[in-house]
Write an enzyme that holds these catalytic residues in place. Structure first.
Site, PDB file in Angstrom:
ATOM      1  N   HIS A  99     -37.838  -0.980 -74.823  1.00 49.81           N
ATOM      2  CA  HIS A  99     -37.895  -0.451 -76.190  1.00 49.81           C
ATOM      3  C   HIS A  99     -38.897  -1.183 -77.073  1.00 49.81           C
ATOM      4  O   HIS A  99     -39.263  -0.688 -78.135  1.00 49.81           O
ATOM      5  CB  HIS A  99     -36.499  -0.444 -76.836  1.00 49.81           C
ATOM      6  CG  HIS A  99     -35.991  -1.784 -77.288  1.00 49.81           C
ATOM      7  ND1 HIS A  99     -35.064  -2.512 -76.578  1.00 49.81           N
ATOM      8  CD2 HIS A  99     -36.262  -2.513 -78.389  1.00 49.81           C
ATOM      9  CE1 HIS A  99     -34.791  -3.626 -77.232  1.00 49.81           C
ATOM     10  NE2 HIS A  99     -35.511  -3.655 -78.330  1.00 49.81           N
ATOM     11  N   ASP A 129     -33.696  -0.919 -69.690  1.00 50.00           N
ATOM     12  CA  ASP A 129     -34.454  -1.404 -70.851  1.00 50.00           C
ATOM     13  C   ASP A 129     -35.347  -2.590 -70.491  1.00 50.00           C
ATOM     14  O   ASP A 129     -35.409  -3.578 -71.210  1.00 50.00           O
ATOM     15  CB  ASP A 129     -33.516  -1.787 -72.004  1.00 50.00           C
ATOM     16  CG  ASP A 129     -34.266  -1.924 -73.331  1.00 50.00           C
ATOM     17  OD1 ASP A 129     -35.360  -1.350 -73.453  1.00 50.00           O
ATOM     18  OD2 ASP A 129     -33.763  -2.617 -74.243  1.00 50.00           O
ATOM     19  N   SER A 203     -35.787  -9.300 -79.030  1.00 48.12           N
ATOM     20  CA  SER A 203     -35.715  -8.375 -77.896  1.00 48.12           C
ATOM     21  C   SER A 203     -36.811  -8.660 -76.884  1.00 48.12           C
ATOM     22  O   SER A 203     -37.998  -8.741 -77.224  1.00 48.12           O
ATOM     23  CB  SER A 203     -35.849  -6.930 -78.386  1.00 48.12           C
ATOM     24  OG  SER A 203     -34.713  -6.531 -79.100  1.00 48.12           O
TER      25      SER A 203
END
Length: 467
Positions: A99, A129, A203
């Site tokens: 992402h 992911d 992230s």
């Protein structure tokens, strides 16, 4: 400054005790952790700024209508985002979250010393992911290695390094709060939960153990404010390594595919199947054209072992199958009628399952039979056509479901076909009633229904006590 192709790690004097400081560990590992910035071009907007009005103000609505009439052509604009990543190979392989780089036109990697390099996306996997990037440098890059996340215990110290809120290399520490967390993010959820502060921009960054090994890839947080409240999640290294290896070799994932539809073994279902516990994955159906066709595995079997690995919970099976080599012949152990049976299946490559067709709207017909909160009817040509039921599907049609009944709570609906009751074939509403009566006479608390819907089958246990 030449750092050499040396994997960065650190071994504390007491890896199990509380560290006096994380400074040495952070100093050695930070050079391999990078900031990732992306940019993409999106269209939209007239280019005319909208004045700020109170939400719901009539001026706001008026100005938007004015722009629609007179705003002119839509304009493109650049959108940027920030994330984290880490180098796993001295030749420039970088791991991050999917992402972070999804839909990006440009990806740039910045190291802790300020060096900035353009990155190429080698492969992405939305299901876990994860993404793998390639940067090219005129030197061997500092890198870190994945460790065995299965060895992590709840309470172990961990350290995260990342780029929260675009601030650059930031170090946080905490413990493993839980393992094997399912947060409904994807089909292979088994997250490490940690209270080490993870915020927006972390992230894709690494979660280290006290030996300097990557235990996970930080990917998600639970927060009502957008900031850390001590609940963060990392993709375990054992999951990430197999995905990253495939992205490196093929540029895409190549997961094993068994070709069965499965569901959780609940206590009600376990009783209906005559099982002692709820372990395993219940086979709800066999996918047409899938590897399991002709293997001997049947709907109603409970898979308890796959390729020598135990299947304790339903959600264990998709991960185990996905990590198994495509084309491998594996042994699948199932429970059937209280006995263990072993079947061999040669795995295919995973394909997206087709969506289940919606059942037609509820329709009532004369002379309905009702039991367990269900209005039932035998199948005929008219009903097959009305509910789009294939010729090969035989059973008893659910015409209506009593609102508020246990059947409604279990999401049984009009258009479903009851194929079996208590593992016995049924073709008439009377058959259903007889099996329910038999279950009551035997002192069972519930009865097991095998239901066909849109070509797929599933199992539902309905209580018979007091019904």
């Amino acid at each position: 400054m030449a750092l050499g192709a040396v994997a960065l790690s650190w071994t504390p004097a007491d890896a199990r005790g509380a560290p006096e400081s994380f400074a040495d560990l952070a100093e050695k590992l930070t050079p391999a952790v990078v900031n990732i910035s992306t940019a993409q071009t999106v269209s939209g907007g007239s280019g005319v700024p909208l004045p700020e009005f109170p939400p719901g103000s009539p001026f706001e609505e008026y100005f938007e209508e004015f722009l629609e009439r007179h705003g002119g052509e839509q304009q493109s604009r650049r959108v940027q985002s920030l994330g984290s990543g880490f180098v796993i190979d001295p030749n420039g392989l970088v791991v991050t979250n999917n992402h972070v780089v999804e839909d990006a036109d440009e990806v740039t990697v910045t190291f802790s010393d300020g060096e900035t390099l353009d990155a190429e996306i080698l492969g992405r996997d939305p299901k876990t992911d994860l993404a793998l990037l390639q940067v090219k440098a005129d030197r061997q890059l500092p890198f870190v290695r994945f460790g065995d996340s299965d060895a992590l215990r709840v309470g172990d110290w961990v350290m995260a390094i990342g780029n929260p809120f675009g601030l650059g290399g930031t170090v946080t520490a905490g413990i493993v709060s839980a393992r094997d967390r399912d947060i409904n993010a994807g089909p292979y959820d088994a997250f490490i939960q940690t209270d080490a502060s993870i915020n927006r921009g972390n992230s894709g960054g690494p979660l280290f153990n006290m030996a300097g090994e990557v235990m996970g890839v930080n990917t998600a947080i639970i927060s009502p404010t957008g900031g850390s409240i001590g609940i963060g999640f990392s993709i375990p290294a054992t999951t990430a390594t197999s995905v990253i290896d495939q992205l490196k070799e093929f540029g895409e994932t190549r997961r094993g595919w068994l070709g069965v539809r499965i569901q959780t073994v609940t206590e009600d279902l376990a009783e209906g199947l005559g099982l002692d516990d709820t372990k395993g994955a219940l086979v709800a159906g066999i996918q047409d054209g899938g590897p399991a066709v002709g293997s001997g595995i049947e709907a109603g079997d409970v898979i308890i072992s796959f390729d020598g690995q135990p299947v304790d919970k339903m959600r264990d099976l998709p991960r185990i199958v996905a990590d198994t080599e495509v084309g491998k012949a594996v042994d699948v152990v199932v429970l059937r009628d209280g006995k263990q049976e072993t079947y061999q299946v040669t795995l295919g490559r995973l394909e997206e399952a087709e969506g289940v067709a919606e059942a037609p709207a509820e329709t009532r017909i004369p002379d309905e039979n009702e039991t367990l909160g269900l209005s039932l009817s035998s199948l005929n040509d008219m009903l097959r056509s009305q509910y789009d039921i294939a010729e090969g599907v035989d059973g008893v049609l659910v015409v209506a479901v009593v609102p508020g009944s246990q059947a409604a709570e279990k999401r049984v609906r009009a258009g479903d076909v009851i194929v079996k009751v208590a593992q016995e074939n049924v073709t008439d509403p009377n058959d259903v009633e007889q099996q329910v009566a038999r279950a009551k006479s035997e002192g069972l608390k519930s009865v097991l229904l095998q239901i066909s819907r849109g070509g797929d089958t599933s199992f539902v246990a309905l209580r018979v006590e007091g019904s």
